[in-house]
Design a protein around this motif. Structure first.
Motif, PDB file in Angstrom:
ATOM      1  N   LEU A 180      37.614  40.997  45.915  1.00 57.90           N
ATOM      2  CA  LEU A 180      36.954  41.124  44.616  1.00 57.90           C
ATOM      3  C   LEU A 180      35.529  40.588  44.696  1.00 57.90           C
ATOM      4  CD1 LEU A 180      38.442  40.432  41.116  1.00 57.90           C
ATOM      5  CD2 LEU A 180      36.220  39.484  41.714  1.00 57.90           C
ATOM      6  N   LYS A 181      35.374  39.444  45.342  1.00 57.78           N
ATOM      7  CA  LYS A 181      34.028  38.860  45.444  1.00 57.78           C
ATOM      8  C   LYS A 181      33.103  39.739  46.275  1.00 57.78           C
ATOM      9  CE  LYS A 181      35.724  34.734  46.574  1.00 57.78           C
ATOM     10  NZ  LYS A 181      35.788  33.280  46.918  1.00 57.78           N
ATOM     11  N   THR A 182      33.646  40.423  47.261  1.00 59.57           N
ATOM     12  CA  THR A 182      32.838  41.341  48.056  1.00 59.57           C
ATOM     13  C   THR A 182      32.416  42.552  47.241  1.00 59.57           C
ATOM     14  OG1 THR A 182      33.958  40.654  50.092  1.00 59.57           O
ATOM     15  CG2 THR A 182      32.814  42.789  50.125  1.00 59.57           C
ATOM     16  N   GLU A 183      33.365  43.088  46.485  1.00 56.34           N
ATOM     17  CA  GLU A 183      33.087  44.271  45.659  1.00 56.34           C
ATOM     18  C   GLU A 183      32.006  43.994  44.622  1.00 56.34           C
ATOM     19  OE1 GLU A 183      35.466  47.309  42.596  1.00 56.34           O
ATOM     20  OE2 GLU A 183      36.558  45.805  43.765  1.00 56.34           O
ATOM     21  N   HIS A 184      31.996  42.789  44.079  1.00 62.59           N
ATOM     22  CA  HIS A 184      31.037  42.434  43.025  1.00 62.59           C
ATOM     23  C   HIS A 184      30.010  41.414  43.520  1.00 62.59           C
ATOM     24  CE1 HIS A 184      33.396  44.511  39.890  1.00 62.59           C
ATOM     25  NE2 HIS A 184      34.456  44.098  40.575  1.00 62.59           N
ATOM     26  N   ALA A 185      29.734  41.447  44.820  1.00 60.73           N
ATOM     27  CA  ALA A 185      28.858  40.441  45.429  1.00 60.73           C
ATOM     28  C   ALA A 185      27.457  40.439  44.830  1.00 60.73           C
ATOM     29  CB  ALA A 185      28.784  40.669  46.937  1.00 60.73           C
ATOM     30  N   VAL A 186      26.908  41.605  44.557  1.00 57.04           N
ATOM     31  CA  VAL A 186      25.529  41.693  44.047  1.00 57.04           C
ATOM     32  C   VAL A 186      25.422  41.027  42.682  1.00 57.04           C
ATOM     33  CG1 VAL A 186      23.695  43.257  43.314  1.00 57.04           C
ATOM     34  CG2 VAL A 186      25.055  43.782  45.358  1.00 57.04           C
ATOM     35  N   VAL A 196      37.326  23.929  37.982  1.00 55.55           N
ATOM     36  CA  VAL A 196      36.258  24.273  37.054  1.00 55.55           C
ATOM     37  C   VAL A 196      36.734  23.936  35.649  1.00 55.55           C
ATOM     38  CG1 VAL A 196      34.941  26.164  36.028  1.00 55.55           C
ATOM     39  CG2 VAL A 196      35.266  26.067  38.504  1.00 55.55           C
ATOM     40  N   GLU A 197      35.916  23.275  34.878  1.00 54.06           N
ATOM     41  CA  GLU A 197      36.270  22.922  33.510  1.00 54.06           C
ATOM     42  C   GLU A 197      35.603  23.882  32.538  1.00 54.06           C
ATOM     43  OE1 GLU A 197      38.512  20.724  32.747  1.00 54.06           O
ATOM     44  OE2 GLU A 197      38.760  20.022  34.820  1.00 54.06           O
ATOM     45  N   ILE A 198      36.390  24.427  31.634  1.00 50.13           N
ATOM     46  CA  ILE A 198      35.886  25.292  30.569  1.00 50.13           C
ATOM     47  C   ILE A 198      36.293  24.663  29.252  1.00 50.13           C
ATOM     48  CG2 ILE A 198      35.979  27.586  29.521  1.00 50.13           C
ATOM     49  CD1 ILE A 198      36.598  28.722  32.284  1.00 50.13           C
ATOM     50  N   SER A 237      43.131  33.685  30.288  1.00 52.28           N
ATOM     51  CA  SER A 237      42.137  33.792  31.354  1.00 52.28           C
ATOM     52  C   SER A 237      41.616  32.418  31.768  1.00 52.28           C
ATOM     53  CB  SER A 237      40.968  34.670  30.900  1.00 52.28           C
ATOM     54  OG  SER A 237      41.390  36.005  30.678  1.00 52.28           O
ATOM     55  N   ILE A 238      41.386  31.563  30.785  1.00 52.44           N
ATOM     56  CA  ILE A 238      40.881  30.218  31.075  1.00 52.44           C
ATOM     57  C   ILE A 238      41.881  29.438  31.921  1.00 52.44           C
ATOM     58  CG2 ILE A 238      40.313  27.986  30.022  1.00 52.44           C
ATOM     59  CD1 ILE A 238      39.016  29.564  27.734  1.00 52.44           C
ATOM     60  N   ARG A 239      43.152  29.620  31.649  1.00 51.90           N
ATOM     61  CA  ARG A 239      44.186  28.920  32.416  1.00 51.90           C
ATOM     62  C   ARG A 239      44.094  29.276  33.896  1.00 51.90           C
ATOM     63  NH1 ARG A 239      48.807  26.170  31.745  1.00 51.90           N
ATOM     64  NH2 ARG A 239      50.413  26.423  33.330  1.00 51.90           N
ATOM     65  N   VAL A 240      43.871  30.547  34.190  1.00 52.31           N
ATOM     66  CA  VAL A 240      43.753  30.973  35.583  1.00 52.31           C
ATOM     67  C   VAL A 240      42.437  30.494  36.177  1.00 52.31           C
ATOM     68  CG1 VAL A 240      43.656  32.970  37.120  1.00 52.31           C
ATOM     69  CG2 VAL A 240      45.226  32.981  35.179  1.00 52.31           C
ATOM     70  N   ILE A 295      35.503  32.265  38.623  1.00 48.06           N
ATOM     71  CA  ILE A 295      35.785  33.503  39.354  1.00 48.06           C
ATOM     72  C   ILE A 295      35.404  33.348  40.821  1.00 48.06           C
ATOM     73  CG2 ILE A 295      35.069  35.909  39.608  1.00 48.06           C
ATOM     74  CD1 ILE A 295      34.910  36.062  36.560  1.00 48.06           C
ATOM     75  N   LYS A 296      34.275  32.727  41.072  1.00 50.06           N
ATOM     76  CA  LYS A 296      33.849  32.505  42.461  1.00 50.06           C
ATOM     77  C   LYS A 296      34.853  31.634  43.207  1.00 50.06           C
ATOM     78  CE  LYS A 296      28.866  32.939  41.604  1.00 50.06           C
ATOM     79  NZ  LYS A 296      27.557  32.215  41.603  1.00 50.06           N
ATOM     80  N   LEU A 297      35.515  30.740  42.485  1.00 47.46           N
ATOM     81  CA  LEU A 297      36.461  29.817  43.109  1.00 47.46           C
ATOM     82  C   LEU A 297      37.848  30.422  43.266  1.00 47.46           C
ATOM     83  CD1 LEU A 297      36.764  26.872  44.129  1.00 47.46           C
ATOM     84  CD2 LEU A 297      37.493  26.263  41.811  1.00 47.46           C
ATOM     85  N   LYS A 298      38.276  31.232  42.290  1.00 47.33           N
ATOM     86  CA  LYS A 298      39.665  31.688  42.240  1.00 47.33           C
ATOM     87  C   LYS A 298      39.881  33.149  42.645  1.00 47.33           C
ATOM     88  CE  LYS A 298      41.386  27.820  40.625  1.00 47.33           C
ATOM     89  NZ  LYS A 298      42.390  27.046  41.388  1.00 47.33           N
TER      90      LYS A 298
END
Length: 632
Positions: free
Chosen positions: A323-329, A291-293, A367-370, A315-318
């Motif tokens: 975490l993705k399940t917890e914040h799925a909605v 992902v490019e930022i 954060s962007i690096r990650v 975030i969806k990728l990394k």
């Protein structure tokens, strides 16, 4: 406590100075020193000098018109250099020819067909043009000047020993070296047997070139291709020496020359981890989704920024599945809008916490690096090659017990019995006041320490204030000495030279060094210490000090190097007395700089090049490559 009104004041919070002049090792200025500048303190008794001292009893500052006075001087730190690679020179082959040694007298009367192969080949030495660095050239000259045999050729061709060695040199990239540095033109197996003179000339050329290539490889893999001390004043290493003559002699008697050459490569577990990671990366195609930022993006809660869509995509990728399940909605309902809402802030904070970042919802450089996956594969390979080069500057094997500080990682770890016991966050020098790259030995832990203010801080930061307010240090409770004698700050001529003026801060709750400092005496006045500025450890980017290394948990590190308990260290501090505690056994400390380095599990991690030092290493390597390719 007074309210801080200027960011410039915050920048003066403790650390170490990058340059010193006739002062004891020191750290940096505390915030409290400045914001309490007007607070009255009980001044210590000052011994009056029996005779005039430099800077004392001369023209007082208030008698000088500031408009006509010279501006305060500046103390500058080390600099980076334009790397000058070691040049190559022609091997003095004309000095290697000795008619008695070569056997030309003995065989001269024999017909060419009856002479033993290569028996007269040494007569061609003066015609051979092979170039090498000074150390390699001398080893080759000394060897062939005292030996009658050849190492790499026999009969009318290249020996099996040579072919084994060539196979190792061809794989130099596996250990982070450049195979082109050791490339040798190998004589063909087919040749004109009617022109044995030409053949023998070709073989003698190969003989010397092969010795040069092999010795250059050995020297490079033991100590590195570049001299770190020629990169900058921040690098301080005693370069390793390699007995090349002895190694060449050893290869002659070896049954497995390939294994002998490979045995010269570093064997430490850290180097092996770097090597495996390099092999892994070179085998992949860099097809990993990224992902490019936009560079320079800074996204704060409540703001609107089109880059938010890329942040959520990252975030969806990394992020982990949990975490993705917890914040799925929230993730599923996000429609790519630029508004950074509280619901999205919670997702970002969870992602930051999961990756060991400050969970404040602010999307910045760390954060962007990650989110973007950090470096590309090519970038990582470059960092690994630099790390392998720099690992060769250190001992091969750091020891069973040591402290390892990695500046780009902002961490310090303690290893005992070959196992990392703990790691902690640190604050290192800012880009203006960089921490050095060197190794030393921890000798002392000083509790309730004094802080000796280095000349760089006296001159660059205190002097302007002292010229307008000479009694400032008196009120702050600092001790001032001129020529070794204690004087009042207001008695010093701050418009004169400060080279004989020493300033130190006594132990106190707001001392710049906090409760303790851990000393490994060195020429750079660098050491580890506590700090009253604990909030800095919460930051992801912690290049903030004047050069020293501030520890998040100084009592734990002190207890480790002293071989005692944290409670015992606490008791020494609680006594309130300034006291130096000698470590029972000196502990190696590596104040290092690696943008790629394995963690305790052996997985290689990558870090930002906070001082841009990798750039200078790359330039030095390029200069070395160019020097080695230059035509003689």
């Amino acid at each position: 406590m007074k309210i801080i009104r200027s960011a410039a004041i915050v920048a003066l919070i403790g650390g170490c100075a990058i340059a010193t002049m006739d002062v004891r090792p020191a750290s940096a200025l505390t915030l409290m020193d400045f914001i309490r500048g007007g607070k009255k303190r009980t001044s210590p008794e000052y011994a009056q000098p029996a005779r005039p001292l430099p800077g004392v009893g001369m023209i007082m500052p208030q008698q000088i018109d500031p408009r006509t006075a010279a501006k305060p001087p500046r103390v500058t730190g080390p600099r980076y250099y334009t790397y000058k690679a070691e040049p190559l020179r022609r091997i003095a082959t004309d000095h290697l020819l000795d008619p008695i040694v070569t056997g030309s007298v003995q065989n001269g009367a024999l017909p060419p067909m009856l002479r033993p192969p290569l028996s007269d080949a040494r007569q061609f030495l003066p015609q051979i043009n092979v170039r090498a660095t000074e150390g390699v050239a001398k080893a080759v000259e000394n060897y062939y000047g005292s030996r009658t045999d050849f190492v790499w050729i026999n009969g009318s061709g290249v020996s099996a020993r040579a072919k084994s060695a060539l196979a190792v040199l061809a794989q130099a990239a596996k250990v982070g070296l450049d195979p082109q540095d050791y490339a040798v033109q190998v004589p063909s197996d087919t040749f004109d047997r009617g022109d044995m003179i030409a053949r023998e000339k070709e073989l003698v050329q190969f003989e010397l070139a092969m010795s040069v290539a092999t010795l250059t490889y050995v020297q490079d893999t033991v100590r590195g291709r570049i001299d770190p001390n020629k990169i900058s004043g921040y690098h301080d290493f005693k370069r390793k020496s390699v007995d090349l003559f002895a190694f060449l002699d050893k290869m002659v008697g070896s049954d497995d020359v390939a294994a002998l050459i490979e045995s010269q490569n570093p064997k430490s577990e850290q180097f092996q981890a770097l090597k495996l990671e390099l092999e892994r990366l070179r085998a992949q195609t860099d097809a990993t989704p990224r992902v490019e930022i936009a560079p320079g993006t800074l996204l704060k809660p409540g703001e609107s920024n089109p880059e938010l869509a890329n942040v959520i995509a990252g975030i969806k990728l990394k992020a982990s599945e949990s975490l993705k399940t917890e914040h799925a909605v929230v993730l599923a309902s996000y429609q790519g809008t630029p508004d950074y809402t509280p619901e999205l802030v919670s997702v970002v904070e969870a992602f930051q916490k999961e990756h060991g970042l400050k969970a404040d919802g602010v999307v910045g450089q760390a954060s962007i690096r990650v989110l973007t996956g950090g470096d590309t594969t090519a970038d990582k390979i470059n960092k690994l090659e630099i790390a392998m080069e720099q690992a060769r500057w250190l001992p091969d094997g750091l020891g069973n017990r040591y402290v390892f500080i990695n500046q780009p990682a902002f961490t310090a770890s303690y290893t005992d019995q070959g196992v990392e016991q703990f790691s902690m966050r640190v604050v290192v020098g800012s880009k203006t006041n960089q921490t050095y790259f060197f190794q030393d030995e921890i000798q002392t832990v000083e509790v309730n320490p004094y802080w000796g203010v280095p000349q760089s801080i006296i001159v660059n930061e205190m002097l302007p204030k002292l010229r307008s307010d000479p009694g400032y240090l008196d009120r702050m409770g600092y001790q001032v000495e001129v020529g070794g004698r204690v004087v009042s700050s207001s008695a010093v001529n701050w418009y004169g030279s400060t080279s004989s003026v020493a300033v130190r801060q006594p132990p106190s709750s707001d001392n710049a060094l906090g409760e303790l400092k851990i000393l490994f005496p060195n020429a750079h006045a660098i050491y580890m210490h506590d700090t009253p500025s604990k909030s800095f450890f919460k930051r992801d980017q912690r290049a903030l000090s004047h050069g020293c290394v501030r520890l998040a948990d100084p009592r734990r590190m002190a207890a480790a190097v002293l071989g005692t308990s944290i409670d015992d260290v606490g008791k020494e501090i609680t006594s309130g007395r300034n006291k130096a505690l000698q470590v029972p056994q000196k502990v190696p400390v590596y104040v290092s700089y690696f943008t790629a380095w394995p963690n305790k599990t052996g997985s290689v991690e990558y870090f930002n090049d906070v001082y841009d030092r990798d750039t200078y290493v790359n330039r030095a390597l390029e200069a070395t490559r160019n020097a080695r390719r230059a035509e003689g």
